[in-house]
Design a protein around this motif. Structure first.
Motif, PDB file in Angstrom:
ATOM      1  N   GLY A 176       0.979  -1.191  -0.029  1.00 48.02           N
ATOM      2  CA  GLY A 176       0.278   0.119  -0.003  1.00 48.02           C
ATOM      3  C   GLY A 176       0.800   1.296  -0.135  1.00 48.02           C
ATOM      4  O   GLY A 176       1.999   1.420  -0.123  1.00 48.02           O
ATOM      5  N   PHE A 177       0.228   2.302   0.095  1.00 48.94           N
ATOM      6  CA  PHE A 177       0.816   3.643  -0.126  1.00 48.94           C
ATOM      7  C   PHE A 177      -0.059   4.758   0.707  1.00 48.94           C
ATOM      8  O   PHE A 177      -1.327   4.489   0.703  1.00 48.94           O
ATOM      9  CB  PHE A 177       1.330   4.021  -1.516  1.00 48.94           C
ATOM     10  CG  PHE A 177       0.213   4.288  -2.490  1.00 48.94           C
ATOM     11  CD1 PHE A 177      -0.700   5.399  -2.470  1.00 48.94           C
ATOM     12  CD2 PHE A 177      -0.307   3.081  -3.155  1.00 48.94           C
ATOM     13  CE1 PHE A 177      -1.778   5.430  -3.344  1.00 48.94           C
ATOM     14  CE2 PHE A 177      -1.316   3.138  -3.950  1.00 48.94           C
ATOM     15  CZ  PHE A 177      -2.115   4.261  -4.114  1.00 48.94           C
ATOM     16  N   THR A 178       0.481   5.926   0.961  1.00 51.60           N
ATOM     17  CA  THR A 178      -0.365   6.914   1.545  1.00 51.60           C
ATOM     18  C   THR A 178      -0.846   7.845   0.510  1.00 51.60           C
ATOM     19  O   THR A 178      -0.131   8.103  -0.640  1.00 51.60           O
ATOM     20  CB  THR A 178       0.481   7.649   2.783  1.00 51.60           C
ATOM     21  OG1 THR A 178       1.669   8.386   2.007  1.00 51.60           O
ATOM     22  CG2 THR A 178       0.978   6.971   3.673  1.00 51.60           C
ATOM     23  N   SER A 179      -1.982   8.772   0.840  1.00 54.19           N
ATOM     24  CA  SER A 179      -2.454   9.536  -0.112  1.00 54.19           C
ATOM     25  C   SER A 179      -3.138  10.597   0.598  1.00 54.19           C
ATOM     26  O   SER A 179      -3.328  10.320   1.667  1.00 54.19           O
ATOM     27  CB  SER A 179      -3.203   8.793  -1.299  1.00 54.19           C
ATOM     28  OG  SER A 179      -4.446   8.499  -0.604  1.00 54.19           O
ATOM     29  N   LEU A 180      -3.524  11.772  -0.184  1.00 53.95           N
ATOM     30  CA  LEU A 180      -4.327  12.651   0.550  1.00 53.95           C
ATOM     31  C   LEU A 180      -5.579  12.718  -0.310  1.00 53.95           C
ATOM     32  O   LEU A 180      -5.710  12.778  -1.702  1.00 53.95           O
ATOM     33  CB  LEU A 180      -3.732  13.977   0.483  1.00 53.95           C
ATOM     34  CG  LEU A 180      -2.717  14.374   1.565  1.00 53.95           C
ATOM     35  CD1 LEU A 180      -2.160  15.803   1.106  1.00 53.95           C
ATOM     36  CD2 LEU A 180      -3.116  14.357   2.979  1.00 53.95           C
ATOM     37  N   LYS A 181      -6.868  12.657   0.294  1.00 54.21           N
ATOM     38  CA  LYS A 181      -8.180  12.976  -0.092  1.00 54.21           C
ATOM     39  C   LYS A 181      -8.769  14.096   0.529  1.00 54.21           C
ATOM     40  O   LYS A 181      -9.195  13.884   1.848  1.00 54.21           O
ATOM     41  CB  LYS A 181      -8.937  11.517  -0.211  1.00 54.21           C
ATOM     42  CG  LYS A 181      -8.291  10.681  -1.150  1.00 54.21           C
ATOM     43  CD  LYS A 181      -9.205   9.449  -1.217  1.00 54.21           C
ATOM     44  CE  LYS A 181      -8.651   8.342  -2.058  1.00 54.21           C
ATOM     45  NZ  LYS A 181      -9.358   7.167  -2.176  1.00 54.21           N
TER      46      LYS A 181
END
Length: 282
Positions: A13-18
């Motif tokens: 997985g990975f991090t993101s901004l929403k």
């Protein structure tokens, strides 16, 4: 970073901004438990600078643990890691999530070895020393990290360990329930061997080879056991998933459960609860 790969860690997985909020996108092994996981910094697009910022060990599911970081609730690890992951995203970089789960079912003289527990503190100290020598960000871990001055603060260490293993609120972004059923006929092969083939019409509801499926066993509406079963997509010619149920310390729960409640030739209803999640109900 190479040390993680050598040990068998896999990117999941990975991090993101929403909408300005931290998200942690998990593509596989979301139901794996008793795992080691790591957050690894990505410097720019497709460029990883190999900075391991945190190594965790949770006995809950990976999906459950990531909720704590996503929300940032808690007093110790959750807030520190949440704020760092979000800040880096706001500055144009992100982190990958790597996981090591016990696929090898390691036993010594018939005694099951807890791989995650055995590696945790040694791996934490390795990266604490490595990050210091390379001028990387200090590893955020406290427990097991002799380089962290708070390592001997019993209350802080206890809080960190507690946050690793609590049940977090249900993630509102979880996959929608699927609720499909199929029959598992206990012919000679399935009666004698601890595996289950997923019908091809449902194979899209399961992950890649090596992914983990959660399998619940209910009796009278009460959950009596949950197993983690690894997907094998190499056993069947059409690559449909086959689930081999593990033997632990000489005992195969699935075989004992079948033989204790059914007869050879019977049919069992299997429910697909959601992606990578099955249940058996008596």
């Amino acid at each position: 970073m190479n040390k993680l790969i050598e040990l068998g860690f896999e990117q999941v997985g990975f991090t993101s901004l929403k909408n300005g909020k931290l998200e942690i996108e998990i593509s596989r092994n979301e139901h794996a438990k008793n795992i080691l996981y790591a957050f690894v910094h990505e410097k720019g697009e497709d460029e990883i600078d190999w900075q391991v910022v945190y190594i965790g060990h949770t006995r809950k599911s990976l999906k459950n643990r990531m909720v704590g970081y996503r929300l940032g609730n808690g007093q110790a690890t959750n807030n520190r890691v949440h704020n760092h992951l979000k800040s880096e995203l706001e500055n144009g970089s992100r982190h990958y999530v790597y996981v090591l789960h016990d696929k090898i079912n390691l036993n010594i003289h018939s005694i099951e070895v807890d791989l995650a527990a055995g590696l945790e503190y040694s791996l934490i100290q390795f990266y604490a020393n490595y990050n210091f020598s390379q001028g990387h960000v200090n590893l955020f871990n406290i427990a097991g990290n002799k380089n962290n001055p708070q390592n001997e603060n019993v209350e802080v260490v206890f809080t960190e360990m507690h946050e690793e293993n609590i049940d977090y609120p249900v993630d509102e972004n979880q996959d929608n329930p699927v609720v499909q059923t199929f029959n598992y006929s206990l012919g000679k092969t399935y009666w004698n061997h601890p595996y289950l083939n997923i019908p091809t019409r449902f194979e899209g509801l399961f992950g890649r080879h090596g992914d983990v499926v959660a399998v619940d066993f209910f009796h009278g509406g009460e959950l009596i056991r949950q197993l983690e079963v690894v997907i094998d997509r190499n056993a069947v010619n059409n690559s449909a998933p086959r689930l081999y149920f593990p033997t632990r310390n000489g005992v195969n729960f699935f075989q004992d459960w079948k033989h204790g409640h059914f007869m050879e030739g019977d049919t069992i209803a299997v429910t697909i609860v959601s992606r990578n999640h099955l249940s058996f109900n008596l």
